[in-house]
Design a protein around this motif. Structure first.
Motif, mmCIF file in Angstrom:
data_model
loop_
_atom_site.group_PDB
_atom_site.id
_atom_site.type_symbol
_atom_site.label_atom_id
_atom_site.label_comp_id
_atom_site.label_asym_id
_atom_site.label_seq_id
_atom_site.Cartn_x
_atom_site.Cartn_y
_atom_site.Cartn_z
ATOM 1 N N ALA A 127 0.841 -1.200 0.000
ATOM 2 C CA ALA A 127 0.000 0.000 0.000
ATOM 3 C C ALA A 127 0.870 1.242 0.000
ATOM 4 O O ALA A 127 1.896 1.294 0.671
ATOM 5 N N SER A 128 0.442 2.239 -0.760
ATOM 6 C CA SER A 128 1.175 3.505 -0.814
ATOM 7 C C SER A 128 0.180 4.642 -0.928
ATOM 8 O O SER A 128 -0.994 4.430 -1.191
ATOM 9 N N GLY A 129 0.682 5.853 -0.730
ATOM 10 C CA GLY A 129 -0.178 7.026 -0.837
ATOM 11 C C GLY A 129 -0.553 7.553 0.537
ATOM 12 O O GLY A 129 0.188 7.448 1.494
ATOM 13 N N ASN A 130 -1.749 8.124 0.631
ATOM 14 C CA ASN A 130 -2.198 8.766 1.865
ATOM 15 C C ASN A 130 -2.776 7.739 2.836
ATOM 16 O O ASN A 130 -3.980 7.610 2.998
ATOM 17 N N ILE A 131 -1.881 7.046 3.483
ATOM 18 C CA ILE A 131 -2.291 6.046 4.459
ATOM 19 C C ILE A 131 -2.398 6.712 5.812
ATOM 20 O O ILE A 131 -1.434 7.324 6.281
ATOM 21 N N PHE A 132 -3.574 6.594 6.438
ATOM 22 C CA PHE A 132 -3.796 7.280 7.705
ATOM 23 C C PHE A 132 -4.029 6.285 8.821
ATOM 24 O O PHE A 132 -3.169 6.093 9.658
ATOM 25 N N ARG A 133 -5.183 5.653 8.836
ATOM 26 C CA ARG A 133 -5.470 4.658 9.865
ATOM 27 C C ARG A 133 -6.181 3.461 9.230
ATOM 28 O O ARG A 133 -7.378 3.483 8.998
ATOM 29 N N ILE A 134 -5.393 2.440 8.993
ATOM 30 C CA ILE A 134 -5.930 1.239 8.364
ATOM 31 C C ILE A 134 -6.741 0.449 9.379
ATOM 32 O O ILE A 134 -6.277 0.202 10.502
ATOM 33 N N THR A 135 -7.947 0.061 8.990
ATOM 34 C CA THR A 135 -8.780 -0.727 9.900
ATOM 35 C C THR A 135 -8.933 -2.177 9.453
ATOM 36 O O THR A 135 -9.089 -3.065 10.277
ATOM 37 N N VAL A 136 -8.882 -2.395 8.142
ATOM 38 C CA VAL A 136 -9.031 -3.756 7.622
ATOM 39 C C VAL A 136 -8.132 -3.924 6.405
ATOM 40 O O VAL A 136 -8.057 -3.037 5.556
ATOM 41 N N VAL A 137 -7.460 -5.061 6.329
ATOM 42 C CA VAL A 137 -6.759 -5.453 5.108
ATOM 43 C C VAL A 137 -7.238 -6.863 4.767
ATOM 44 O O VAL A 137 -7.507 -7.664 5.657
ATOM 45 N N GLY A 138 -7.316 -7.135 3.487
ATOM 46 C CA GLY A 138 -7.824 -8.443 3.125
ATOM 47 C C GLY A 138 -7.471 -8.849 1.715
ATOM 48 O O GLY A 138 -6.992 -8.040 0.915
ATOM 49 N N TRP A 139 -7.685 -10.112 1.448
ATOM 50 C CA TRP A 139 -7.496 -10.670 0.120
ATOM 51 C C TRP A 139 -8.813 -11.329 -0.308
ATOM 52 O O TRP A 139 -9.450 -12.046 0.476
ATOM 53 N N PHE A 140 -9.169 -11.069 -1.548
ATOM 54 C CA PHE A 140 -10.335 -11.685 -2.158
ATOM 55 C C PHE A 140 -9.882 -12.317 -3.468
ATOM 56 O O PHE A 140 -8.809 -11.998 -3.985
ATOM 57 N N ARG A 141 -10.698 -13.196 -4.001
ATOM 58 C CA ARG A 141 -10.351 -13.790 -5.280
ATOM 59 C C ARG A 141 -11.611 -13.940 -6.119
ATOM 60 O O ARG A 141 -12.726 -14.019 -5.600
#
Length: 119
Positions: A23-37
């Motif tokens: 992840a790049s750019g304006n990262i502030f407060r991540i609450t969820v990360v995930g993978w989908f297919r």
């Protein structure tokens, strides 16, 4: 926020594969990360997600075979997959949900990386 997924490719059934989402750019407060297919002709489905304060969730079809965890590099999340099956074939997408500086929650998607499992 931009998401770049990598690590996809062709793998034999039973083999492992590790995907990385950066992840790049304006990262502030991540609450969820995930993978989908998404497999051809099918709907996008959850593979794994990690939510702040809520732990991890795995899709029923991959439980016990995949692990989502923070990557070694800053702002990366990895998906380690083992015992791959032909039905794991599809395009894998990275998803990130964050609360930005104004308090608004936004969801971001990467372009996806192709995973093909040969039988």
């Amino acid at each position: 926020v931009q998401l770049q997924a990598s690590g996809g490719g062709l793998v034999e059934a039973g083999g492992p594969l590790r995907l990385t989402c950066a992840a790049s750019g304006n990262i502030f407060r991540i609450t969820v990360v995930g993978w989908f297919r998404q497999a051809p002709g099918k709907q996008r489905e959850l593979v794994a997600r990690a939510a702040s304060g809520s732990g991890t969730t795995y899709g029923d079809s991959v439980k016990g075979r995949v692990t989502i965890y923070r990557g070694n590099s800053k702002n990366t999340v990895d998906l380690q997959m083992t015992s791959l099956k032909p039905e794991d074939t599809g395009v894998y997408y990275c998803n990130l949900i964050q609360t930005d500086y104004s308090g608004e929650t936004r969801s971001y998607w990467g372009r996806g990386t192709q995973v093909t499992v040969s039988s």
